[in-house]
Write an enzyme that holds these catalytic residues in place. Structure first.
Site, PDB file in Angstrom:
ATOM      1  N   ARG A  52       0.847  -1.189   0.000  1.00  0.00           N
ATOM      2  CA  ARG A  52       0.000   0.000   0.000  1.00  0.00           C
ATOM      3  C   ARG A  52       0.888   1.247   0.000  1.00  0.00           C
ATOM      4  O   ARG A  52       2.091   1.171   0.192  1.00  0.00           O
ATOM      5  CB  ARG A  52      -0.926   0.009   1.214  1.00  0.00           C
ATOM      6  CG  ARG A  52      -0.212  -0.183   2.545  1.00  0.00           C
ATOM      7  CD  ARG A  52      -1.195  -0.167   3.697  1.00  0.00           C
ATOM      8  NE  ARG A  52      -0.510  -0.420   4.955  1.00  0.00           N
ATOM      9  CZ  ARG A  52      -0.502  -1.588   5.570  1.00  0.00           C
ATOM     10  NH1 ARG A  52      -1.124  -2.610   5.031  1.00  0.00           N
ATOM     11  NH2 ARG A  52       0.133  -1.754   6.710  1.00  0.00           N
ATOM     12  N   ARG A  81       1.932   8.455   5.121  1.00  0.00           N
ATOM     13  CA  ARG A  81       0.715   8.993   5.729  1.00  0.00           C
ATOM     14  C   ARG A  81       0.850  10.500   5.863  1.00  0.00           C
ATOM     15  O   ARG A  81       1.925  10.997   6.190  1.00  0.00           O
ATOM     16  CB  ARG A  81       0.493   8.387   7.124  1.00  0.00           C
ATOM     17  CG  ARG A  81       0.209   6.902   7.115  1.00  0.00           C
ATOM     18  CD  ARG A  81       0.057   6.391   8.540  1.00  0.00           C
ATOM     19  NE  ARG A  81      -0.063   4.943   8.557  1.00  0.00           N
ATOM     20  CZ  ARG A  81       0.052   4.201   9.652  1.00  0.00           C
ATOM     21  NH1 ARG A  81       0.304   4.791  10.824  1.00  0.00           N
ATOM     22  NH2 ARG A  81      -0.075   2.904   9.603  1.00  0.00           N
ATOM     23  N   ARG A 100      14.531 -16.363   2.795  1.00  0.00           N
ATOM     24  CA  ARG A 100      15.480 -15.582   3.569  1.00  0.00           C
ATOM     25  C   ARG A 100      15.376 -16.040   5.018  1.00  0.00           C
ATOM     26  O   ARG A 100      14.287 -16.409   5.494  1.00  0.00           O
ATOM     27  CB  ARG A 100      15.155 -14.087   3.483  1.00  0.00           C
ATOM     28  CG  ARG A 100      15.259 -13.518   2.080  1.00  0.00           C
ATOM     29  CD  ARG A 100      16.682 -13.457   1.578  1.00  0.00           C
ATOM     30  NE  ARG A 100      17.427 -12.357   2.211  1.00  0.00           N
ATOM     31  CZ  ARG A 100      18.726 -12.157   2.042  1.00  0.00           C
ATOM     32  NH1 ARG A 100      19.456 -13.001   1.304  1.00  0.00           N
ATOM     33  NH2 ARG A 100      19.332 -11.137   2.624  1.00  0.00           N
ATOM     34  N   ARG A 113      17.949  -4.226  11.891  1.00  0.00           N
ATOM     35  CA  ARG A 113      17.287  -3.558  13.001  1.00  0.00           C
ATOM     36  C   ARG A 113      17.799  -4.103  14.330  1.00  0.00           C
ATOM     37  O   ARG A 113      18.445  -5.149  14.378  1.00  0.00           O
ATOM     38  CB  ARG A 113      15.767  -3.713  12.929  1.00  0.00           C
ATOM     39  CG  ARG A 113      15.277  -5.165  13.028  1.00  0.00           C
ATOM     40  CD  ARG A 113      13.771  -5.227  12.890  1.00  0.00           C
ATOM     41  NE  ARG A 113      13.250  -6.580  13.060  1.00  0.00           N
ATOM     42  CZ  ARG A 113      11.963  -6.892  13.073  1.00  0.00           C
ATOM     43  NH1 ARG A 113      11.050  -5.943  12.924  1.00  0.00           N
ATOM     44  NH2 ARG A 113      11.573  -8.142  13.244  1.00  0.00           N
ATOM     45  N   GLU A 173      19.510  -7.943  14.181  1.00  0.00           N
ATOM     46  CA  GLU A 173      19.026  -8.904  13.190  1.00  0.00           C
ATOM     47  C   GLU A 173      19.795  -8.756  11.883  1.00  0.00           C
ATOM     48  O   GLU A 173      19.936  -7.643  11.364  1.00  0.00           O
ATOM     49  CB  GLU A 173      17.531  -8.717  12.927  1.00  0.00           C
ATOM     50  CG  GLU A 173      16.648  -9.106  14.091  1.00  0.00           C
ATOM     51  CD  GLU A 173      15.169  -9.070  13.743  1.00  0.00           C
ATOM     52  OE1 GLU A 173      14.832  -9.012  12.533  1.00  0.00           O
ATOM     53  OE2 GLU A 173      14.346  -9.093  14.673  1.00  0.00           O
ATOM     54  N   TYR A 210       4.094 -15.725   2.774  1.00  0.00           N
ATOM     55  CA  TYR A 210       4.258 -14.977   4.019  1.00  0.00           C
ATOM     56  C   TYR A 210       2.870 -14.702   4.575  1.00  0.00           C
ATOM     57  O   TYR A 210       2.018 -14.127   3.894  1.00  0.00           O
ATOM     58  CB  TYR A 210       4.999 -13.662   3.804  1.00  0.00           C
ATOM     59  CG  TYR A 210       5.145 -12.895   5.093  1.00  0.00           C
ATOM     60  CD1 TYR A 210       6.144 -13.220   6.001  1.00  0.00           C
ATOM     61  CD2 TYR A 210       4.241 -11.898   5.430  1.00  0.00           C
ATOM     62  CE1 TYR A 210       6.261 -12.551   7.215  1.00  0.00           C
ATOM     63  CE2 TYR A 210       4.343 -11.225   6.630  1.00  0.00           C
ATOM     64  CZ  TYR A 210       5.360 -11.560   7.520  1.00  0.00           C
ATOM     65  OH  TYR A 210       5.458 -10.903   8.718  1.00  0.00           O
ATOM     66  N   ASP A 242       0.628 -13.238   8.015  1.00  0.00           N
ATOM     67  CA  ASP A 242       0.520 -12.681   9.356  1.00  0.00           C
ATOM     68  C   ASP A 242      -0.195 -13.688  10.244  1.00  0.00           C
ATOM     69  O   ASP A 242      -0.900 -14.583   9.762  1.00  0.00           O
ATOM     70  CB  ASP A 242      -0.247 -11.357   9.326  1.00  0.00           C
ATOM     71  CG  ASP A 242       0.578 -10.210   8.769  1.00  0.00           C
ATOM     72  OD1 ASP A 242       1.816 -10.248   8.916  1.00  0.00           O
ATOM     73  OD2 ASP A 242      -0.009  -9.274   8.179  1.00  0.00           O
TER      74      ASP A 242
END
Length: 386
Positions: free
Chosen positions: A176, A180, A252, A282, A303, A351, A353
């Site tokens: 998307r 914002r 990955r 991160r 990571e 993938y 959620d």
């Protein structure tokens, strides 16, 4: 039915296997749940750190968010979910910014004080409007945020995360508009967001707590065992079911470098590092994922993303051209199997959620009960594969 006709195997003790097992156990089936790991809950496994008492997300952070009210009620049936908003920061060019890119990020990055309408017009000036139909990740970002924001917040992080140029990745990865025009820094849009008070492992443990469910941890399910069951629900790697005989699907994986700190290390749960010169993607500080707890010590992880090798934990399916061709081959092989349904993140090479994983597991169990009642055949895949 009795005997083998009431025995089900669920391969994988993560969310997919646990939810299917519980649903079918409540319907009167005897369910054996297998997992090659020594613990339940799959990649959302949580455990207390012995040194600090911090609740650690062992395979990286998992934040629950959904618009699916039934799924939200389902997880709260097994664990109390407390309010949690994911607010991600990123360090770029010696400054800290908020993600996703929002009005504060834009004003801070460009040194301006724009209102929402002014920011929209400004970003449209930055955007590459000559890209009418973005095909790649890079084109998608350039079209919607322009080169400056793309290079600062997307290019380097993406190269590290995926191990290739953003121009080689499909536009669909940026699902998307990645910007914002207000000051909302809540990373997710969903109306239900939270964290399990006692961790995901406690939740999955309760899901699996049924007299008709037998756990087999540290035990790898063998294909030749399928004949012992009325049906097998397989949430392990799709290619792994066939012993990788035609090659391995690309993933990955992540390496974690643990370190502790006395106090608060970074003041937030997730700090991204977008520059390629920083080797990790991160740093996560896990006590911030449970803000209702108080701990003096802190557990952090750097990571590092890389290509998945045999023996590694697969995280993100690559799904580029070569992988899609091999996937189609394995889907064809799987569809020729009888008595087995492939489900979940690894079983369908997608993938997912957590909320989608649970939704699909519930739908899969319900489909099985419906087709069994009608005397029909359960398909190899309940979701469309492609």
């Amino acid at each position: 039915m009795t005997g083998v006709h009431r025995r089900i195997a669920a391969v994988g003790a993560g969310l997919t296997g646990a939810v299917i097992a519980r649903d079918l156990a409540e319907a009167g089936y005897e369910v054996d749940v297998f997992d090659s790991r020594s613990h339940i809950a799959g990649n959302c496994h949580t455990e207390r750190d012995g040194e600090t008492g911090v609740l650690v997300h062992v395979y990286g952070p998992h934040i629950f968010h959904t618009d699916d009210e039934e799924v939200w009620n389902y997880v709260n049936r097994y664990e109390t979910f407390l309010p949690y908003k994911n607010r991600v920061k990123t360090t770029v060019g010696g400054q800290v910014f908020s993600l996703p890119v929002n009005l504060h990020t834009i004003n801070q990055f460009f040194g301006k004080t724009l209102r929402p309408d002014e920011a929209k017009a400004f970003i449209e000036e930055q955007a590459d409007t000559s890209i009418a139909d973005p095909q790649t990740f890079e084109e998608q970002a350039l079209r919607f945020v322009g080169r400056a924001l793309y290079e600062a917040f997307f290019e380097g992080y993406t190269r590290k995360q995926w191990g290739c140029a953003p121009s080689a990745l499909p536009a669909s990865i940026l699902k998307r508009l990645p910007v914002r025009f207000n000051y909302d820094d809540n990373y997710f849009f969903h109306r239900f967001q939270g964290m399990p008070e006692n961790g995901y492992t406690a939740m999955v443990e309760r899901i699996l707590d049924h007299p008709a469910i037998t756990l087999h941890l540290g035990e790898t399910f063998r294909r030749d065992q399928a004949g012992e069951y009325a049906h097998v629900f397989y949430s392990g790697p799709l290619d792994g079911y066939f012993d990788y005989e035609d090659g391995r699907l690309g993933y990955r994986t992540l390496d974690f470098e643990r370190f502790t700190f006395q106090g608060d290390y970074q003041g937030c749960a997730v700090m991204n590092y977008g520059e390629v010169s920083v080797p990790y993607t991160r740093i996560t500080e896990h006590k911030h994922f449970a803000p209702w707890e108080q701990h003096e010590g802190s557990v952090c992880y750097r990571e590092f993303a890389r290509a998945c090798e045999p023996g590694d934990t697969p995280y993100y399916p690559i799904r580029l051209v070569e992988e899609k061709a091999l996937l189609a081959h394995y889907v064809e092989k799987a569809s020729a199997e009888t008595g087995v349904t492939f489900a979940g993140r690894l079983g369908t090479y997608r993938y997912l959620d957590m909320d989608v994983t649970i939704r699909e597991a519930l739908d899969t169990a319900r489909r099985f009960k419906a087709v069994t009642e009608k005397g029909e055949t359960m398909p190899a895949f309940v979701v469309a594969m492609g």
